[in-house]
Every structure is written in structure tokens, then in C-alpha cells.
Design a protein around this motif. Structure first.
Motif, short mmCIF file in Angstrom:
data_model
loop_
_atom_site.label_atom_id
_atom_site.label_comp_id
_atom_site.label_asym_id
_atom_site.label_seq_id
_atom_site.Cartn_x
_atom_site.Cartn_y
_atom_site.Cartn_z
N ARG A 256 0.83 -1.21 0.00
CA ARG A 256 0.00 0.00 0.00
C ARG A 256 0.86 1.26 0.00
NH1 ARG A 256 -2.99 -2.80 4.24
NH2 ARG A 256 -4.85 -3.77 3.34
N GLN B 33 -10.47 -2.33 -3.95
CA GLN B 33 -9.24 -2.02 -3.22
C GLN B 33 -8.38 -1.02 -3.99
OE1 GLN B 33 -8.46 -3.04 -0.01
NE2 GLN B 33 -10.61 -3.66 -0.10
N PHE C 255 -9.84 -1.64 3.94
CA PHE C 255 -8.68 -2.16 3.23
C PHE C 255 -8.52 -3.64 3.51
CE2 PHE C 255 -7.84 2.34 3.30
CZ PHE C 255 -7.20 2.58 2.09
N ARG C 256 -8.20 -4.41 2.48
CA ARG C 256 -8.05 -5.85 2.60
C ARG C 256 -6.71 -6.28 1.98
NH1 ARG C 256 -11.91 -4.77 5.10
NH2 ARG C 256 -13.98 -5.75 5.12
N HIS D 9 -4.80 -8.49 -0.69
CA HIS D 9 -5.16 -9.05 -1.99
C HIS D 9 -4.84 -10.54 -2.06
CE1 HIS D 9 -6.45 -5.40 -3.95
NE2 HIS D 9 -5.36 -4.79 -3.58
#
Length: 248
Positions: free
Chosen positions: A38, A149, A221-222, A224
Motif C-alpha cells: 500500500r 481495493q 482495506f483488505r 489481496h
């Protein structure tokens, strides 16, 4: 004789402690990789880096190597401590790349980068709108989608650096205001204001695009993908080798 026994016991205790640390670090590798990813995406959106110029895996290995080499290990809150190391690793590498970009002549055949964040955002937003069943609360299956995302990452890139990184490391990675303040070299009160501002901006964007009821956008937020056990073992082995090389 007793001194030799004490030395052997001390070495065994140190080795056992190191093995325990390595197991704890290995368990945190998926989160660490996503944190670094990120952070890199944020700099890519700003134009500091070319897309995929830096691979998160390489910086994960560097971060863990520095952690293994450190003589000051935290008794608790290992992940925030690891995030602080990762933050420095990413920022050091981005600064180095900025210098290279300034002085290295690029090929005329190299594709142009999209420096207009609005343009990049709009492209992602158009794809995102195709996913929306209807305006309303965010369903989990949409949150998990890669396109959503990416949408969040582009929204994050529209924020000033302080609020963006404060939200990333506080709301997403779970660091305290005090820890983030030390990271960003500011005060906890300023970090609180930055996080509040970033939350409001992201929530406003989500409402503008048809979503409602989003109180803490950072919780959206996760990860991937999760690296396999074999991949994590490989990263740890590379980190151990790098840590040993740094100590030589």
C-alpha cells in the motif's frame, strides 16, 4: 567449567529466543507485505515511482533482515515495531529512486507514466461503478474485490502525505497515535487531526459515489493475497542471509 556451562546456556537461550522471534515474524509476513504494498502504491500514484518499479517482496526481506539484526526487540506490539522499520525501508528506497529518476536519461521508447491522479482515479472509478448493485451499504463481496481495493488506494493517493500515511499506519496497520507520530516526526495531536481529516475525506468520497454508513474507511482495506507457507519460508531464509551479511 561453570563459566563454560553458563556460556553454553546463554547461547542456547539466545538461539531459542531468536527462533521464537523468527516464528513471530514469519506469522506477520502477509500483513507486512500488504502494508509495504500500500505504501508503494501511494508513491506510484504520486509519480515518485514507476508502476511495479519496486517489488514489495524485496522490501519485506530487507525489513525482516533489519528486524533480525536489531539489538532492541520489543516485548509486546511486535507488528507496529515492524511497521516502523518497513516505513523507513520504503521511504529510503523511494528517496533513492527519486534521485535516480532526476539524473538518469530514460529511453524514448519507455511508456509515459500517468501523473494525473484524477485521470487514474476516474479510470478506476468507471470500473468500480460497473460493480455496484445499487447505492447503499457496502456489501463485503464488493469490499473484497480487487477493483474496490484499487479504488481505495487511488482515494488515498488524493490526500496529502501526512494524512494519507497517518491513516494507513493508524487505522489500517493498527499503530497508536504516539507510534505514528514518532514515525512521521510530528506530534500525536497532529496525527489525530490528520487521521480525522483522512477519514472524513475518504468517507465523503464513498458517500459521493453512492455508499452510505461508512464510519471508518480504514477498515475497508483488505489483503489481496496471502503468500504460501513455502514462500514465507523462502523470505525468512533470504532475510536471515541478508541479516548475517549486514552483521559481517
Amino acid at each position: 567449567m561453570s563459566q563454560q556451562i553458563d556460556l553454553i546456556q546463554a547461547n542456547e537461550s539466545r538461539d531459542e529466543s531468536r527462533r521464537g522471534l523468527e516464528k513471530r515474524l514469519e506469522a506477520l509476513l502477509p500483513r507486512l507485505r500488504q502494508c509495504i504494498r500500500r505504501h508503494l502504491r501511494y508513491h506510484e500514484a504520486l509519480g515518485d515511482l514507476r508502476p511495479r518499479e519496486l517489488e514489495p517482496e524485496d522490501l519485506v526481506i530487507e525489513t525482516v533482515a533489519r528486524a533480525l539484526k536489531s539489538s532492541h526487540l520489543p516485548e509486546t506490539r511486535l507488528y507496529p515495531w515492524l511497521c516502523a522499520i518497513a516505513y523507513r525501508v520504503v521511504e529510503e528506497e523511494v528517496r533513492r529512486r527519486r534521485v535516480e529518476h532526476r539524473y538518469v536519461v530514460r529511453s524514448l521508447e519507455e511508456p509515459l507514466r500517468v501523473r494525473d491522479i484524477d485521470e487514474a482515479f476516474d479510470e478506476t472509478r468507471r470500473r468500480l461503478l460497473d460493480l455496484l448493485p445499487a447505492p447503499g451499504p457496502l456489501p463485503e463481496e464488493i469490499v473484497e474485490r480487487h477493483e474496490f481495493q484499487r479504488y481505495l488506494e487511488h482515494q488515498l493517493s488524493r490526500l496529502p502525505t501526512g494524512p494519507a500515511l497517518a491513516l494507513l499506519y493508524h487505522d489500517v496497520e493498527g499503530m497508536s497515535y504516539k507510534e505514528v507520530a514518532a514515525l512521521l516526526e510530528t506530534t500525536p495531536n497532529r496525527v489525530r487531526r490528520w487521521v480525522a481529516f483522512a477519514r472524513a475525506q475518504l468517507a465523503s468520497a464513498l458517500v459521493r459515489d453512492g455508499w452510505v454508513g461508512v464510519k471508518l474507511p480504514g477498515q475497508l482495506f483488505r489483503m489481496h493475497e496471502t503468500p504460501s507457507a513455502r514462500t514465507k519460508e523462502k523470505w525468512m531464509a533470504q532475510a536471515r542471509t541478508l541479516a548475517e551479511a549486514k552483521s559481517a
